[in-house]
Design a protein around this motif. Sequence first.
Motif, PDB file in Angstrom:
ATOM      1  N   ASN A   1     -25.400   0.989  29.835  1.00 44.11           N
ATOM      2  CA  ASN A   1     -26.603   1.687  30.302  1.00 44.11           C
ATOM      3  C   ASN A   1     -26.702   1.453  31.792  1.00 44.11           C
ATOM      4  O   ASN A   1     -27.652   2.073  32.506  1.00 44.11           O
ATOM      5  CB  ASN A   1     -27.643   1.205  29.460  1.00 44.11           C
ATOM      6  CG  ASN A   1     -27.633   1.874  28.092  1.00 44.11           C
ATOM      7  OD1 ASN A   1     -27.177   3.051  28.144  1.00 44.11           O
ATOM      8  ND2 ASN A   1     -27.784   1.223  27.047  1.00 44.11           N
ATOM      9  N   GLY A   2     -26.270   0.370  32.563  1.00 46.81           N
ATOM     10  CA  GLY A   2     -26.261   0.185  33.807  1.00 46.81           C
ATOM     11  C   GLY A   2     -25.127  -0.321  34.764  1.00 46.81           C
ATOM     12  O   GLY A   2     -23.884  -0.546  34.000  1.00 46.81           O
ATOM     13  N   GLY A   3     -25.394  -0.427  35.882  1.00 45.54           N
ATOM     14  CA  GLY A   3     -24.042  -1.072  36.955  1.00 45.54           C
ATOM     15  C   GLY A   3     -23.090   0.230  37.366  1.00 45.54           C
ATOM     16  O   GLY A   3     -23.241   1.370  36.892  1.00 45.54           O
ATOM     17  N   THR A   4     -22.363  -0.155  38.190  1.00 45.23           N
ATOM     18  CA  THR A   4     -21.195   0.692  38.647  1.00 45.23           C
ATOM     19  C   THR A   4     -19.764   0.066  38.345  1.00 45.23           C
ATOM     20  O   THR A   4     -19.452  -1.105  38.356  1.00 45.23           O
ATOM     21  CB  THR A   4     -21.400   0.819  40.220  1.00 45.23           C
ATOM     22  OG1 THR A   4     -22.648   1.069  40.587  1.00 45.23           O
ATOM     23  CG2 THR A   4     -20.206   1.392  40.819  1.00 45.23           C
ATOM     24  N   PHE A   5     -18.941   0.978  37.703  1.00 46.12           N
ATOM     25  CA  PHE A   5     -17.819   0.538  37.348  1.00 46.12           C
ATOM     26  C   PHE A   5     -16.604   1.507  37.874  1.00 46.12           C
ATOM     27  O   PHE A   5     -16.839   2.842  38.135  1.00 46.12           O
ATOM     28  CB  PHE A   5     -17.613   0.342  35.849  1.00 46.12           C
ATOM     29  CG  PHE A   5     -18.587  -0.651  35.323  1.00 46.12           C
ATOM     30  CD1 PHE A   5     -18.310  -2.013  35.053  1.00 46.12           C
ATOM     31  CD2 PHE A   5     -19.913  -0.338  34.893  1.00 46.12           C
ATOM     32  CE1 PHE A   5     -18.923  -2.855  34.890  1.00 46.12           C
ATOM     33  CE2 PHE A   5     -20.879  -1.148  34.562  1.00 46.12           C
ATOM     34  CZ  PHE A   5     -20.412  -2.724  34.589  1.00 46.12           C
ATOM     35  N   ALA A   6     -15.576   1.054  38.304  1.00 45.98           N
ATOM     36  CA  ALA A   6     -14.416   2.052  38.767  1.00 45.98           C
ATOM     37  C   ALA A   6     -13.826   3.097  37.714  1.00 45.98           C
ATOM     38  O   ALA A   6     -13.724   3.971  37.775  1.00 45.98           O
ATOM     39  CB  ALA A   6     -12.931   0.927  38.985  1.00 45.98           C
ATOM     40  N   SER A   7     -13.704   2.665  36.296  1.00 51.70           N
ATOM     41  CA  SER A   7     -13.600   3.520  35.121  1.00 51.70           C
ATOM     42  C   SER A   7     -14.253   2.912  33.932  1.00 51.70           C
ATOM     43  O   SER A   7     -14.248   1.744  33.634  1.00 51.70           O
ATOM     44  CB  SER A   7     -12.042   3.728  35.183  1.00 51.70           C
ATOM     45  OG  SER A   7     -11.423   2.569  34.778  1.00 51.70           O
ATOM     46  N   VAL A   8     -14.498   3.701  32.861  1.00 46.14           N
ATOM     47  CA  VAL A   8     -14.493   3.457  31.359  1.00 46.14           C
ATOM     48  C   VAL A   8     -13.668   4.346  30.583  1.00 46.14           C
ATOM     49  O   VAL A   8     -13.849   5.555  30.753  1.00 46.14           O
ATOM     50  CB  VAL A   8     -16.069   3.436  31.215  1.00 46.14           C
ATOM     51  CG1 VAL A   8     -16.233   3.289  29.583  1.00 46.14           C
ATOM     52  CG2 VAL A   8     -17.117   2.647  32.035  1.00 46.14           C
ATOM     53  N   SER A   9     -12.569   3.853  30.192  1.00 48.92           N
ATOM     54  CA  SER A   9     -11.593   4.621  29.173  1.00 48.92           C
ATOM     55  C   SER A   9     -11.284   3.986  28.128  1.00 48.92           C
ATOM     56  O   SER A   9     -11.604   2.900  27.865  1.00 48.92           O
ATOM     57  CB  SER A   9     -10.431   4.642  30.168  1.00 48.92           C
ATOM     58  OG  SER A   9     -10.060   3.479  30.593  1.00 48.92           O
ATOM     59  N   GLY A  10     -10.419   4.868  27.266  1.00 52.45           N
ATOM     60  CA  GLY A  10      -9.954   3.996  26.008  1.00 52.45           C
ATOM     61  C   GLY A  10     -10.181   4.957  24.931  1.00 52.45           C
ATOM     62  O   GLY A  10     -10.621   6.043  25.000  1.00 52.45           O
ATOM     63  N   GLU A  11      -9.723   4.542  23.712  1.00 48.79           N
ATOM     64  CA  GLU A  11      -9.719   5.496  22.517  1.00 48.79           C
ATOM     65  C   GLU A  11     -10.909   5.128  21.491  1.00 48.79           C
ATOM     66  O   GLU A  11     -11.096   5.643  20.422  1.00 48.79           O
ATOM     67  CB  GLU A  11      -8.411   5.494  21.579  1.00 48.79           C
ATOM     68  CG  GLU A  11      -7.468   6.036  22.552  1.00 48.79           C
ATOM     69  CD  GLU A  11      -6.085   5.866  21.632  1.00 48.79           C
ATOM     70  OE1 GLU A  11      -5.787   6.618  20.897  1.00 48.79           O
ATOM     71  OE2 GLU A  11      -5.175   5.086  21.916  1.00 48.79           O
ATOM     72  N   GLY A  12     -11.779   4.056  21.980  1.00 48.33           N
ATOM     73  CA  GLY A  12     -12.834   3.722  21.347  1.00 48.33           C
ATOM     74  C   GLY A  12     -14.048   4.630  21.519  1.00 48.33           C
ATOM     75  O   GLY A  12     -13.785   5.593  22.168  1.00 48.33           O
ATOM     76  N   ARG A  13     -15.158   4.054  20.897  1.00 46.29           N
ATOM     77  CA  ARG A  13     -16.325   4.939  21.306  1.00 46.29           C
ATOM     78  C   ARG A  13     -17.359   4.335  22.386  1.00 46.29           C
ATOM     79  O   ARG A  13     -17.536   3.147  22.178  1.00 46.29           O
ATOM     80  CB  ARG A  13     -17.165   4.982  19.933  1.00 46.29           C
ATOM     81  CG  ARG A  13     -16.446   5.490  18.684  1.00 46.29           C
ATOM     82  CD  ARG A  13     -17.125   5.202  17.207  1.00 46.29           C
ATOM     83  NE  ARG A  13     -18.387   6.019  17.151  1.00 46.29           N
ATOM     84  CZ  ARG A  13     -19.597   5.378  17.011  1.00 46.29           C
ATOM     85  NH1 ARG A  13     -19.557   4.035  16.999  1.00 46.29           N
ATOM     86  NH2 ARG A  13     -20.736   6.122  16.780  1.00 46.29           N
ATOM     87  N   PHE A  14     -17.640   4.970  23.040  1.00 51.73           N
ATOM     88  CA  PHE A  14     -18.601   4.420  24.379  1.00 51.73           C
ATOM     89  C   PHE A  14     -19.606   5.476  24.683  1.00 51.73           C
ATOM     90  O   PHE A  14     -19.222   6.676  24.562  1.00 51.73           O
ATOM     91  CB  PHE A  14     -17.592   3.891  25.370  1.00 51.73           C
ATOM     92  CG  PHE A  14     -16.808   4.865  26.062  1.00 51.73           C
ATOM     93  CD1 PHE A  14     -16.970   5.985  27.116  1.00 51.73           C
ATOM     94  CD2 PHE A  14     -15.345   4.811  25.611  1.00 51.73           C
ATOM     95  CE1 PHE A  14     -16.267   6.705  27.577  1.00 51.73           C
ATOM     96  CE2 PHE A  14     -14.536   5.668  26.215  1.00 51.73           C
ATOM     97  CZ  PHE A  14     -14.804   6.469  27.237  1.00 51.73           C
ATOM     98  N   ARG A  15     -20.614   5.052  25.230  1.00 52.22           N
ATOM     99  CA  ARG A  15     -21.739   5.703  25.643  1.00 52.22           C
ATOM    100  C   ARG A  15     -22.251   5.267  27.134  1.00 52.22           C
ATOM    101  O   ARG A  15     -22.031   4.233  27.419  1.00 52.22           O
ATOM    102  CB  ARG A  15     -22.870   5.718  24.775  1.00 52.22           C
ATOM    103  CG  ARG A  15     -24.120   6.527  25.564  1.00 52.22           C
ATOM    104  CD  ARG A  15     -25.493   6.284  24.576  1.00 52.22           C
ATOM    105  NE  ARG A  15     -26.515   6.926  25.326  1.00 52.22           N
ATOM    106  CZ  ARG A  15     -27.606   6.781  24.866  1.00 52.22           C
ATOM    107  NH1 ARG A  15     -28.070   5.823  23.985  1.00 52.22           N
ATOM    108  NH2 ARG A  15     -28.424   7.537  25.344  1.00 52.22           N
ATOM    109  N   ILE A  16     -22.053   6.348  28.077  1.00 53.31           N
ATOM    110  CA  ILE A  16     -22.600   6.084  29.698  1.00 53.31           C
ATOM    111  C   ILE A  16     -23.834   6.375  29.456  1.00 53.31           C
ATOM    112  O   ILE A  16     -24.289   7.734  29.465  1.00 53.31           O
ATOM    113  CB  ILE A  16     -21.510   6.823  30.414  1.00 53.31           C
ATOM    114  CG1 ILE A  16     -20.076   6.856  30.236  1.00 53.31           C
ATOM    115  CG2 ILE A  16     -21.793   6.316  32.028  1.00 53.31           C
ATOM    116  CD1 ILE A  16     -19.655   5.219  30.324  1.00 53.31           C
TER     117      ILE A  16
END
Length: 595
Positions: A369-384
């Motif tokens: 829900n916050g912050g800066t990241f180079a990448s968010v990836s993978g086969e799991g479940r995620f919400r940006i």
Amino acid sequence: MKKIISLLFAILLIASCLPTVIFADEAVGFIAYNTGNNANDGLSAAKAKKSIGGASGNGVFSLVKDGGTVVVSEKMYFGSNYTWNANGPTVITANYGGVDYKNTEPAANPASGVIKAKAGTVITIASDVTLDDIILHSENGKEKIVIAPGATFTVTESVLTTTTTDTYFTLEVQKGGKAIINGGTFAAISGDGEYVLGDKAKIGKGGKFDRNGVVGFLSNTTGSNNYDGFSEATPKSGLGQVDGNGIVGVVAQGGTVVVCGKMYVSNNFAWSTAGKVIITGSFEGKDYKDPEPANNPEFGVFRMKPGTTFTVGSDLVFDDIIIFQDGAQCNIVVSPGATLTINESVITTTNSDTYMNIFVSKGANAVINGGTFASVSGEGRFRIGEKATVLQDKASVKENIPLRTSASVCYLDNANGNNEASGESADKAVKTYAAGLFKRISGGGTVVVSGGSVVGGAPYNMTQQLTPLTFTSNYGGIDYKDADKCAYRFSNGTTMVITSDVIFDDIILMEDEGNATTIKVTNNATLTVTDKAVFSSKKASGAHYTVILEKGTFAILSKEAQKHLKIQGEGTVITYEKGNADIFKHYLGTDIELP
């Protein structure tokens, strides 16, 4: 076992733990193990009894067998397993008649005003006992206090706990027993009974407790793993393991880590605890975060050795803290079964040209829900979330590893909705759950029931979300509630299974005629029914639902809701208090717009 804990109840309990007023006709007995004598009458410090004894014996217990006050003018010693079972409540204190008998020196063996026990001794509390203004000393950490069914054991804030080694008494609250721990430090608390932990109580490594958990302090620069980790003045320095002497050992069963200095991951590390942990750089009104110097922040910061991987193996929340990317690329990996949450209050900084990567393994969850990241990836479940920034080039992400986002609000109208609609307003409401709602909301959010909703099935399994799912019929300044046209209706004999957090707020809950409704809460989820929810029924007898709480689950229920809901199972019930954000922060675990 069902544990019922309300904030009001907790306040009353804490109030009950204030120093007890002793009336003139109340039984009083003095005890001094080293200097006393059982031939004495035990009615003064000069004529103290030596031992505890039994109801028919000549020790101090015989004086207070019907309840009263035991004054420990020197030492109260349990030389073997003992069961305290008086006919009335007992206060054990070292401060009486204007005389304070406590003497904490020598530290390894306090001289007076102290309770001690032989190594390995089990003290069973079978009647109501309060420890007040006394020293409780552990010689080797193997001593144990067991609270039996029907008994209440209270430790007030004025109790001092000391130890010869690095650990303390353990507590076990049996089913039907109750513990009110408002002060002191204990190695662990366990059992199926009820217990309340006050703000000044501390539970060390290996403890079991409610979701409020243990609070541990961490500072790589100013701390030491020889410290207890329970205050800013005595923080742990390293992470360690569950059975080690670092911060993980302090919060082994869950709790809060306050990073008053720096949390430093010096090598690849796998974080794993038995309960959810919140890592924060701000606590009880004090903000430890300092982003300066920008290339090397030292306070309220989580940082890793360049190129290091931090693996999240259990539920972990980063809240109001600096996450600093130092040099070569660092990675956070979320393992199957774990959920990583990064709240909006998180600040991300870097001394290089990039930020941390987050990889969500298959079977894992992440809420960013916050912050800066180079990448968010993978086969799991995620919400940006909307306030999070991900720098990766979306075109470079493999098709089978999409960057997943979801709507946060969707309108639902079973009568007039259309699953091809956007769901963004009442006139564009979707009609059903699977084909409509959950194609638009997949990570949690608000469901505006603007024209009725029908739940049916035995069972109907509510689609699992990463963050709480709030159902309401009052949104955007419009109140849609109508018992005939706009209610959340459970059809005949419905069993609804909840596997993630669900909130019913300002909505009509309607039960059809026929068989009763059952709501089953599983998978460590929390069901919340606020004081704005209205219960209605087509049954002549009125609505009456059964709520089954599996072990480890929670229900936050208004007082009105508790009148309509029959609670079963081993979960915990908390009374909803209007406007109390702390309830939601502790039990739902994410920052949401509170009802």
